[in-house]
Write a protein that holds these residues in place. Structure first.
Motif, PDB file in Angstrom:
ATOM      1  N   ALA A   1      -7.314   4.502   2.943  1.00 49.36           N
ATOM      2  CA  ALA A   1      -8.237   5.013   1.916  1.00 49.36           C
ATOM      3  C   ALA A   1      -7.595   6.156   1.143  1.00 49.36           C
ATOM      4  O   ALA A   1      -7.735   6.241  -0.090  1.00 49.36           O
TER       5      ALA A   1
ATOM      6  N   ALA B   1      -5.141   4.797  -1.269  1.00 41.46           N
ATOM      7  CA  ALA B   1      -5.766   4.002  -2.333  1.00 41.46           C
ATOM      8  C   ALA B   1      -6.426   4.856  -3.410  1.00 41.46           C
ATOM      9  O   ALA B   1      -6.835   4.320  -4.456  1.00 41.46           O
ATOM     10  N   ARG B   2      -6.519   6.145  -3.209  1.00 46.23           N
ATOM     11  CA  ARG B   2      -7.249   7.007  -4.159  1.00 46.23           C
ATOM     12  C   ARG B   2      -6.815   6.845  -5.618  1.00 46.23           C
ATOM     13  O   ARG B   2      -7.675   6.709  -6.496  1.00 46.23           O
TER      14      ARG B   2
ATOM     15  N   TYR C   1      -5.796   4.438  -7.214  1.00 45.15           N
ATOM     16  CA  TYR C   1      -6.006   3.086  -7.739  1.00 45.15           C
ATOM     17  C   TYR C   1      -7.479   2.743  -7.945  1.00 45.15           C
ATOM     18  O   TYR C   1      -7.779   1.762  -8.629  1.00 45.15           O
ATOM     19  N   MET C   2      -8.375   3.523  -7.361  1.00 45.14           N
ATOM     20  CA  MET C   2      -9.778   3.126  -7.330  1.00 45.14           C
ATOM     21  C   MET C   2     -10.490   3.466  -8.641  1.00 45.14           C
ATOM     22  O   MET C   2     -10.463   4.612  -9.094  1.00 45.14           O
TER      23      MET C   2
ATOM     24  N   LEU D   1     -14.496   5.150  -2.712  1.00 45.28           N
ATOM     25  CA  LEU D   1     -13.189   5.174  -2.059  1.00 45.28           C
ATOM     26  C   LEU D   1     -13.209   4.371  -0.764  1.00 45.28           C
ATOM     27  O   LEU D   1     -12.255   3.650  -0.451  1.00 45.28           O
TER      28      LEU D   1
ATOM     29  N   SER E   1     -12.408   0.599  -0.183  1.00 49.52           N
ATOM     30  CA  SER E   1     -11.044   0.105   0.023  1.00 49.52           C
ATOM     31  C   SER E   1     -10.815  -0.392   1.447  1.00 49.52           C
ATOM     32  O   SER E   1      -9.944  -1.225   1.683  1.00 49.52           O
TER      33      SER E   1
ATOM     34  N   THR F   1     -12.963  -4.312   2.324  1.00 52.84           N
ATOM     35  CA  THR F   1     -12.689  -5.577   1.647  1.00 52.84           C
ATOM     36  C   THR F   1     -12.638  -6.693   2.701  1.00 52.84           C
ATOM     37  O   THR F   1     -12.569  -6.418   3.907  1.00 52.84           O
TER      38      THR F   1
ATOM     39  N   THR G   1      -4.477  -6.639   2.787  1.00 48.63           N
ATOM     40  CA  THR G   1      -5.336  -5.496   2.475  1.00 48.63           C
ATOM     41  C   THR G   1      -5.132  -5.006   1.039  1.00 48.63           C
ATOM     42  O   THR G   1      -6.092  -4.649   0.359  1.00 48.63           O
ATOM     43  N   VAL G   2      -3.889  -4.986   0.584  1.00 46.41           N
ATOM     44  CA  VAL G   2      -3.610  -4.537  -0.792  1.00 46.41           C
ATOM     45  C   VAL G   2      -3.990  -5.612  -1.798  1.00 46.41           C
ATOM     46  O   VAL G   2      -4.611  -5.331  -2.827  1.00 46.41           O
TER      47      VAL G   2
ATOM     48  N   LEU H   1      -7.809  -5.849  -2.188  1.00 37.82           N
ATOM     49  CA  LEU H   1      -8.291  -4.679  -2.932  1.00 37.82           C
ATOM     50  C   LEU H   1      -7.920  -4.795  -4.399  1.00 37.82           C
ATOM     51  O   LEU H   1      -8.721  -4.438  -5.280  1.00 37.82           O
TER      52      LEU H   1
ATOM     53  N   VAL I   1     -10.358  -4.344  -7.600  1.00 36.93           N
ATOM     54  CA  VAL I   1     -10.130  -3.321  -8.626  1.00 36.93           C
ATOM     55  C   VAL I   1     -10.112  -3.943 -10.014  1.00 36.93           C
ATOM     56  O   VAL I   1     -10.694  -3.419 -10.969  1.00 36.93           O
TER      57      VAL I   1
END
Length: 403
Positions: A126, A129-130, A132-133, A139, A142, A145, A321-322, A325, A329
């Motif tokens: 998380a 990922a900040r 990108y959100m 947040l 993330s 998912t 996971t990426v 997400l 996004v």
């Protein structure tokens, strides 16, 4: 008031689409809980965090000086069975330097180690990922998912590798040395790093490349000195042999329903057909990645993750996971500019890590179509308007019929 009602409707839409994509996740976790023999993990036929068991076992073997069992398929399974009872087949498929990460968790009792692994991993992912959100998503979305839920259930490396992946791309432009160091650490799962290496070359990030090579060599040397050089030979020989046998297995074992590759989806057909399908979809992924080679690093992070999921015949849904997400996004961050067909495509890609468990072939097709939309968005191409194409076709049809 009108703006507020539109905002509320959009939040409701996001929530419903999110829940509909992740509905299988809670059932997976609950099924594991229900199949435990009471709550005594030492008597469990199935273990919560089933893939974390490999991390914990590796750490335990390293700390107890029993590393000769690590890549010994039968010895490894017998050691686990002596503690946890009869289990499905397990093997340690990670390179020797992964033990540096496994050992701290192997020093803890299994339940405590699993909780720490999950919470620390989710927090790390998380945090990474900040940047990108989009504002439309919390947040903590993330780590909720479809792929993240599978990763929580399996206790795998998805948060660790995914978090480093996101950090690499967010740091590449401003802090190339740090990005290179992270690329070196990503050799924990080296087969996932093909697009990382390609990105470094395309971006001419020579400083990052140098640091990545230095970090990777340091990890190899340190693990060789501490754990023994024979470990590297055993990993290369034994792991590749086991993975080859898995891909050639035509049975209906459960883990096949966690693999979103075209090869696995078609493995029941002649091998030439399945291999051709895998090569074709991998070529498509590479073409999409090349088309997007000049996009922002933040967009390339998700495109490269999508391409990796398509290119590899041996990959699992918790590795996404990426990628999962990234589809979310794109879908919710660009909602207003997307056509209906694009929204559907991105939703299917987002849900693919769980849809694969319903039908194998759904996953590679969904990911490929969603990646195509993702690339169009990142490169600034106009939305795909299916309704407009249909109207255009009907408008031209009479002209073709006229002499």
């Amino acid at each position: 008031m009108i703006g507020s009602s539109h905002q509320d409707a959009r939040r409701t839409t996001i929530l419903l689409l999110w829940l509909s994509a992740t509905f299988l996740g809670p059932f997976l976790i609950l099924s594991d809980l229900m199949q435990l023999n009471g709550l005594r993990l030492t008597e469990a036929k199935l273990v919560i965090g089933r893939d974390f068991l490999n991390v914990w076992t590796g750490g335990q073997l390293a700390l107890s000086n029993k590393l000769a069992l690590l890549y010994d398929y039968d010895g490894y399974r017998l050691w686990q069975a002596a503690i946890f009872g009869p289990l499905d087949p397990y093997n340690y498929s990670y390179p020797p330097h992964s033990l540096f990460l496994a050992m701290p968790f192997g020093a803890l009792p299994y339940p405590v180690a699993l909780i720490a692994w999950t919470l620390l991993g989710a927090g790390f992912f998380a945090w990474a990922a900040r940047p990108y959100m989009p504002p439309q998503l919390s947040l903590w979305a993330s780590v909720l998912t479809p792929a993240a839920l599978v990763n929580i259930w399996a206790g795998h490396y998805g948060f660790v590798i995914g978090g480093m992946w996101l950090l690499f791309f967010s740091m590449l432009a401003r802090f190339p040395a740090r990005a290179g160091a992270i690329a070196g650490l990503l050799t924990l799962k080296p087969h996932l790093g093909l697009l990382i290496a390609a990105t470094l070359l395309i971006r001419n990030a020579w400083r990052a490349i140098g640091v990545a090579i230095l970090v990777a060599i340091t990890l190899i040397l340190a693990s060789g000195v501490i754990f023994g050089w024979g470990m590297w030979h055993d990993w290369i020989v034994e792991t590749s042999s086991i993975q080859t046998r898995i891909l050639q297995d035509h049975s209906q074992k459960f883990y096949f329903f966690m693999m979103p590759s075209a090869y696995v989806a078609l493995r029941g057909l002649p091998i030439a057909f399945a291999a051709t399908a895998q090569i074709t979809i991998a070529a498509f992924a590479l073409w999409c990645s090349w088309t997007a080679r000049n996009v922002r690093n933040e967009d390339m992070a998700f495109i490269a993750a999508s391409a990796t999921a398509l290119m590899l015949p041996y990959i699992f849904n918790y590795d996404m996971t990426v990628a999962s997400l990234g589809f979310a996004v794109c879908l919710f961050g660009r909602w207003k500019t997307l056509g209906k067909a694009e929204r559907i495509a991105l939703w299917l890609g987002f849900a693919a890590p769980l849809l694969v468990m319903v039908n194998n072939l759904v996953a590679p097709v969904s990911i490929a179509v969603a990646m195509f939309v993702q690339v169009r968005c990142a490169t600034g191409q106009s939305p795909i308007n299916i309704a407009g194409l249909i109207r255009l076709f009907h408008r031209r049809e009479p002209e073709r019929a006229t002499p």
